[in-house]
Design a protein around this motif. Structure first.
Motif, PDB file in Angstrom:
ATOM      1  N   GLY A 114      -0.120 -17.704  -6.245  1.00 31.08           N
ATOM      2  CA  GLY A 114       1.335 -17.755  -6.078  1.00 31.08           C
ATOM      3  C   GLY A 114       1.860 -16.562  -5.314  1.00 31.08           C
ATOM      4  N   SER A 115       1.313 -15.378  -5.616  1.00 26.87           N
ATOM      5  CA  SER A 115       1.719 -14.168  -4.896  1.00 26.87           C
ATOM      6  C   SER A 115       1.317 -14.239  -3.431  1.00 26.87           C
ATOM      7  CB  SER A 115       1.098 -12.950  -5.571  1.00 26.87           C
ATOM      8  OG  SER A 115       1.392 -11.769  -4.872  1.00 26.87           O
ATOM      9  N   LEU A 116       0.090 -14.704  -3.186  1.00 23.42           N
ATOM     10  CA  LEU A 116      -0.438 -14.755  -1.823  1.00 23.42           C
ATOM     11  C   LEU A 116       0.407 -15.643  -0.910  1.00 23.42           C
ATOM     12  CD1 LEU A 116      -2.871 -13.806  -0.074  1.00 23.42           C
ATOM     13  CD2 LEU A 116      -3.997 -15.947  -0.698  1.00 23.42           C
ATOM     14  N   VAL A 117       0.838 -16.794  -1.421  1.00 24.57           N
ATOM     15  CA  VAL A 117       1.571 -17.736  -0.569  1.00 24.57           C
ATOM     16  C   VAL A 117       3.050 -17.385  -0.454  1.00 24.57           C
ATOM     17  CG1 VAL A 117      -0.027 -19.600  -1.124  1.00 24.57           C
ATOM     18  CG2 VAL A 117       2.075 -19.363  -2.459  1.00 24.57           C
ATOM     19  N   SER A 144       5.713 -11.884  -6.652  1.00 24.75           N
ATOM     20  CA  SER A 144       5.659 -11.442  -5.259  1.00 24.75           C
ATOM     21  C   SER A 144       7.047 -11.104  -4.733  1.00 24.75           C
ATOM     22  CB  SER A 144       5.027 -12.542  -4.405  1.00 24.75           C
ATOM     23  OG  SER A 144       5.073 -12.207  -3.041  1.00 24.75           O
ATOM     24  N   VAL A 145       8.027 -11.957  -5.027  1.00 30.10           N
ATOM     25  CA  VAL A 145       9.405 -11.723  -4.571  1.00 30.10           C
ATOM     26  C   VAL A 145       9.950 -10.438  -5.174  1.00 30.10           C
ATOM     27  CG1 VAL A 145      11.764 -12.611  -4.634  1.00 30.10           C
ATOM     28  CG2 VAL A 145       9.857 -14.169  -4.194  1.00 30.10           C
ATOM     29  N   TYR A 146       9.745 -10.270  -6.478  1.00 33.15           N
ATOM     30  CA  TYR A 146      10.275  -9.087  -7.140  1.00 33.15           C
ATOM     31  C   TYR A 146       9.610  -7.821  -6.613  1.00 33.15           C
ATOM     32  CZ  TYR A 146      11.376  -5.544 -10.505  1.00 33.15           C
ATOM     33  OH  TYR A 146      11.784  -4.375 -11.067  1.00 33.15           O
ATOM     34  N   SER A 147       8.294  -7.865  -6.433  1.00 32.88           N
ATOM     35  CA  SER A 147       7.566  -6.695  -5.952  1.00 32.88           C
ATOM     36  C   SER A 147       8.071  -6.255  -4.593  1.00 32.88           C
ATOM     37  CB  SER A 147       6.071  -7.021  -5.891  1.00 32.88           C
ATOM     38  OG  SER A 147       5.354  -5.937  -5.355  1.00 32.88           O
ATOM     39  N   LEU A 148       8.236  -7.190  -3.675  1.00 35.51           N
ATOM     40  CA  LEU A 148       8.712  -6.840  -2.334  1.00 35.51           C
ATOM     41  C   LEU A 148      10.141  -6.299  -2.378  1.00 35.51           C
ATOM     42  CD1 LEU A 148       8.209  -8.546   1.018  1.00 35.51           C
ATOM     43  CD2 LEU A 148      10.558  -8.211   0.250  1.00 35.51           C
ATOM     44  N   ALA A 180      12.928   0.563  10.573  1.00 40.87           N
ATOM     45  CA  ALA A 180      14.207   0.588   9.853  1.00 40.87           C
ATOM     46  C   ALA A 180      14.875  -0.774   9.869  1.00 40.87           C
ATOM     47  CB  ALA A 180      15.124   1.645  10.471  1.00 40.87           C
ATOM     48  N   ILE A 181      14.702  -1.537  10.956  1.00 41.91           N
ATOM     49  CA  ILE A 181      15.249  -2.887  11.062  1.00 41.91           C
ATOM     50  C   ILE A 181      14.109  -3.884  10.863  1.00 41.91           C
ATOM     51  CG2 ILE A 181      16.482  -4.543  12.511  1.00 41.91           C
ATOM     52  CD1 ILE A 181      18.164  -2.134  11.807  1.00 41.91           C
ATOM     53  N   GLY A 182      14.249  -4.749   9.877  1.00 41.91           N
ATOM     54  CA  GLY A 182      13.207  -5.723   9.588  1.00 41.91           C
ATOM     55  C   GLY A 182      12.187  -5.240   8.583  1.00 41.91           C
ATOM     56  N   ARG A 183      12.570  -4.252   7.761  1.00 45.88           N
ATOM     57  CA  ARG A 183      11.620  -3.689   6.802  1.00 45.88           C
ATOM     58  C   ARG A 183      11.083  -4.732   5.816  1.00 45.88           C
ATOM     59  NH1 ARG A 183      13.857   1.422   5.260  1.00 45.88           N
ATOM     60  NH2 ARG A 183      12.419   2.368   6.745  1.00 45.88           N
ATOM     61  N   PRO A 184      11.912  -5.615   5.235  1.00 43.46           N
ATOM     62  CA  PRO A 184      11.350  -6.608   4.299  1.00 43.46           C
ATOM     63  C   PRO A 184      10.314  -7.513   4.950  1.00 43.46           C
ATOM     64  CG  PRO A 184      13.740  -6.488   4.053  1.00 43.46           C
ATOM     65  CD  PRO A 184      13.390  -5.691   5.277  1.00 43.46           C
ATOM     66  N   THR A 185      10.533  -7.898   6.204  1.00 45.23           N
ATOM     67  CA  THR A 185       9.565  -8.743   6.904  1.00 45.23           C
ATOM     68  C   THR A 185       8.230  -8.015   7.055  1.00 45.23           C
ATOM     69  OG1 THR A 185      11.350  -9.822   8.121  1.00 45.23           O
ATOM     70  CG2 THR A 185       9.127 -10.034   9.023  1.00 45.23           C
ATOM     71  N   HIS A 186       8.291  -6.744   7.445  1.00 48.37           N
ATOM     72  CA  HIS A 186       7.068  -5.943   7.572  1.00 48.37           C
ATOM     73  C   HIS A 186       6.363  -5.799   6.232  1.00 48.37           C
ATOM     74  CE1 HIS A 186       4.476  -2.423   8.136  1.00 48.37           C
ATOM     75  NE2 HIS A 186       5.093  -1.896   7.098  1.00 48.37           N
ATOM     76  N   ILE A 187       7.104  -5.502   5.170  1.00 43.43           N
ATOM     77  CA  ILE A 187       6.483  -5.290   3.864  1.00 43.43           C
ATOM     78  C   ILE A 187       5.869  -6.590   3.345  1.00 43.43           C
ATOM     79  CG2 ILE A 187       6.995  -4.746   1.445  1.00 43.43           C
ATOM     80  CD1 ILE A 187       8.850  -2.558   2.432  1.00 43.43           C
ATOM     81  N   GLY A 188       6.475  -7.733   3.680  1.00 38.98           N
ATOM     82  CA  GLY A 188       5.873  -9.005   3.309  1.00 38.98           C
ATOM     83  C   GLY A 188       4.498  -9.176   3.940  1.00 38.98           C
ATOM     84  N   ILE A 189       4.371  -8.837   5.219  1.00 41.91           N
ATOM     85  CA  ILE A 189       3.063  -8.909   5.900  1.00 41.91           C
ATOM     86  C   ILE A 189       2.101  -7.901   5.278  1.00 41.91           C
ATOM     87  CG2 ILE A 189       1.885  -8.618   8.117  1.00 41.91           C
ATOM     88  CD1 ILE A 189       4.595  -9.370   9.450  1.00 41.91           C
ATOM     89  N   ASN A 220       2.072  -6.652   2.226  1.00 40.04           N
ATOM     90  CA  ASN A 220       1.635  -7.108   0.912  1.00 40.04           C
ATOM     91  C   ASN A 220       0.648  -8.264   1.019  1.00 40.04           C
ATOM     92  OD1 ASN A 220       3.289  -5.177  -0.173  1.00 40.04           O
ATOM     93  ND2 ASN A 220       4.849  -6.590  -0.908  1.00 40.04           N
ATOM     94  N   GLU A 221       0.796  -9.071   2.072  1.00 37.57           N
ATOM     95  CA  GLU A 221      -0.153 -10.164   2.284  1.00 37.57           C
ATOM     96  C   GLU A 221      -1.557  -9.607   2.557  1.00 37.57           C
ATOM     97  OE1 GLU A 221      -0.716 -14.463   2.744  1.00 37.57           O
ATOM     98  OE2 GLU A 221       0.668 -13.131   1.717  1.00 37.57           O
ATOM     99  N   LEU A 222      -1.635  -8.546   3.365  1.00 40.11           N
ATOM    100  CA  LEU A 222      -2.930  -7.918   3.619  1.00 40.11           C
ATOM    101  C   LEU A 222      -3.548  -7.392   2.319  1.00 40.11           C
ATOM    102  CD1 LEU A 222      -2.068  -5.902   6.864  1.00 40.11           C
ATOM    103  CD2 LEU A 222      -3.600  -7.881   6.716  1.00 40.11           C
ATOM    104  N   ALA A 223      -2.711  -6.758   1.496  1.00 41.04           N
ATOM    105  CA  ALA A 223      -3.213  -6.235   0.222  1.00 41.04           C
ATOM    106  C   ALA A 223      -3.693  -7.369  -0.679  1.00 41.04           C
ATOM    107  CB  ALA A 223      -2.127  -5.424  -0.473  1.00 41.04           C
ATOM    108  N   ASP A 224      -2.959  -8.482  -0.715  1.00 42.13           N
ATOM    109  CA  ASP A 224      -3.357  -9.601  -1.563  1.00 42.13           C
ATOM    110  C   ASP A 224      -4.621 -10.286  -1.056  1.00 42.13           C
ATOM    111  OD1 ASP A 224      -1.415  -9.253  -3.420  1.00 42.13           O
ATOM    112  OD2 ASP A 224      -0.175 -10.968  -2.857  1.00 42.13           O
TER     113      ASP A 224
END
Length: 405
Positions: free
Chosen positions: A56-59, A117-121, A334-343, A345-349
């Protein structure tokens, strides 16, 4: 005093809810397989159901970044809390045993993983925006540490509740913890970002982010992937080697708990070192110590020596608390930080999924001892990769980038 005040100022939205989310997860993780078996699952199917949290976290990592960009971090955390409650309620439904009961239960576990996953990000993005770059590692290592404290305490709280109410007691502990976390998040302020900032961030797609920053994901991201792999493998090696030595389940659990306590107690000094001397001073020793603990474990022959190896493993993992989040924040735009962190976290998962596979594959081919040693070599590979690619002044460089943006 300014440093202490700043960290306390984000406790309500970051540290309190992180501890409570960890407590909820720690309470239910030990009983997921048992609950699945209670609904008619075989041992293999029960293991698959247990993996649904990670799946669930991965997807959800990348969609979570899109969600946080569009609705904001605070609302994302509230939504994650609501979905977690829904998942826990579904898990509490006991409609006898059989395929449909098992499918319903699996759906609840999957929802919990997706919400995690949502909460962590969202909390990571929120804290990165709130805390000055020169204190980032302390803030994020404390975030990782409080989550571990919750994970450590959760099984004990769940065990007490199960003594009174059976298996449903663990899920009730989770519900109470998540509800309390939601109250803390609800009372926290939304990030003060301009409409122009939100609009610019929303215009950056995941594909755009990967095109712009692919070198970072291939280089530093590889180190994070390897680190996540050995971290996940450590969850399995202590019980497996304890069983190999013929130790009782009670002894194995005590050793695992002692290692977890060392892990949970060493997070803050590491963050301070990272902020003062740089990320390498923690990331590389952490992975080397982790790798060494794996290589030493097959040399142990009893409870005492295994406990010592487990303590070394807990120390290595503990001093690396928050390192994945800190590195992700350091190289984030600084712009688009959540999108970057999503990617990120995907690498970490992905690494989290690969770690147990490496251990399992080598064990099947050559035995448990070689499997553990090869997993340790993964840790040394992570150390070499992180040493090579961690920016020498990550926090300072990021601060300057944000000023220019």
């Amino acid at each position: 005093m300014a440093e202490e005040f700043r960290l306390r100022s984000v406790a309500a939205v970051a540290y309190g809810p992180a501890t409570l989310f960890g407590l909820a997860e720690g309470a239910i993780l030990p009983v997921i397989a048992l609950s699945a078996i209670d609904r008619g699952a075989t041992t293999a199917i029960a293991a698959l159901v247990g993996a649904l949290i990670g799946i669930g976290s991965l997807v959800t990592n990348i969609p979570a970044g899109v969600l946080a960009t569009r609705v904001g971090e605070r609302r994302s955390m509230l939504l994650a809390a609501a979905v977690t409650v829904a998942g826990l309620v579904i898990c509490l439904v006991q409609a006898g045993s059989g395929p449909w009961a098992l499918v319903l239960y699996g759906a609840g576990v999957l929802l919990i993983g997706m919400a995690s996953s949502v909460y962590s990000l969202a909390r990571q993005t929120y804290l990165t925006e709130m805390v000055p770059p020169h204190m980032r590692a302390r803030a994020l290592s404390t975030l990782g540490g409080t989550m571990r404290v919750g994970l450590f305490a959760g099984p004990f709280a769940g065990a007490g509740a199960m003594h009174l109410w059976g298996l449903p007691g663990a899920y009730c502990v989770g519900l109470v913890a998540i509800a309390a976390a939601a109250v803390l998040v609800y009372r926290a302020p939304e990030l003060e970002l301009t409409a122009e900032h939100r609009a610019a961030a929303a215009s950056i797609t995941t594909r755009d982010m990967i095109k712009r920053r692919w070198r970072t994901y291939v280089t530093l991201g590889s180190g994070v992937l390897l680190l996540s792999a050995i971290r996940q493998a450590r969850q399995t090696v202590i019980p497996l080697w304890a069983a190999h030595l013929g130790l009782s389940p009670t002894t194995s659990s005590i050793i695992y708990g002692v290692a977890g306590a060392i892990d949970a107690l060493t997070f803050y000094p590491a963050g301070k070192v990272m902020d003062r001397y740089g990320r390498r001073w923690v990331a590389v020793p952490s992975t080397i110590v982790l790798g060494a603990s794996f290589v030493l474990m097959p040399l142990t022959g009893g409870a005492v020596s295994l406990a010592l190896a487990g303590m070394v493993m807990g120390f290595g993992n503990g001093i690396g608390s928050g390192i994945v989040m800190t590195l992700g924040a350091d190289v984030s735009p600084a712009i688009g930080r959540p999108t970057h962190i999503g990617i990120w976290n995907e690498l970490a998962d992905i690494g989290t999924g690969i770690g147990p596979v490496i251990l399992s594959a080598v064990t099947a081919l050559a035995g448990l001892g070689p499997g553990i040693i090869v997993s340790g070599v993964v840790g040394f590979g992570a150390a070499a990769t992180l040493w090579t690619y961690i920016p020498r002044s990550g926090a300072l460089r990021q601060a300057r980038a944000e000023c220019h943006d």
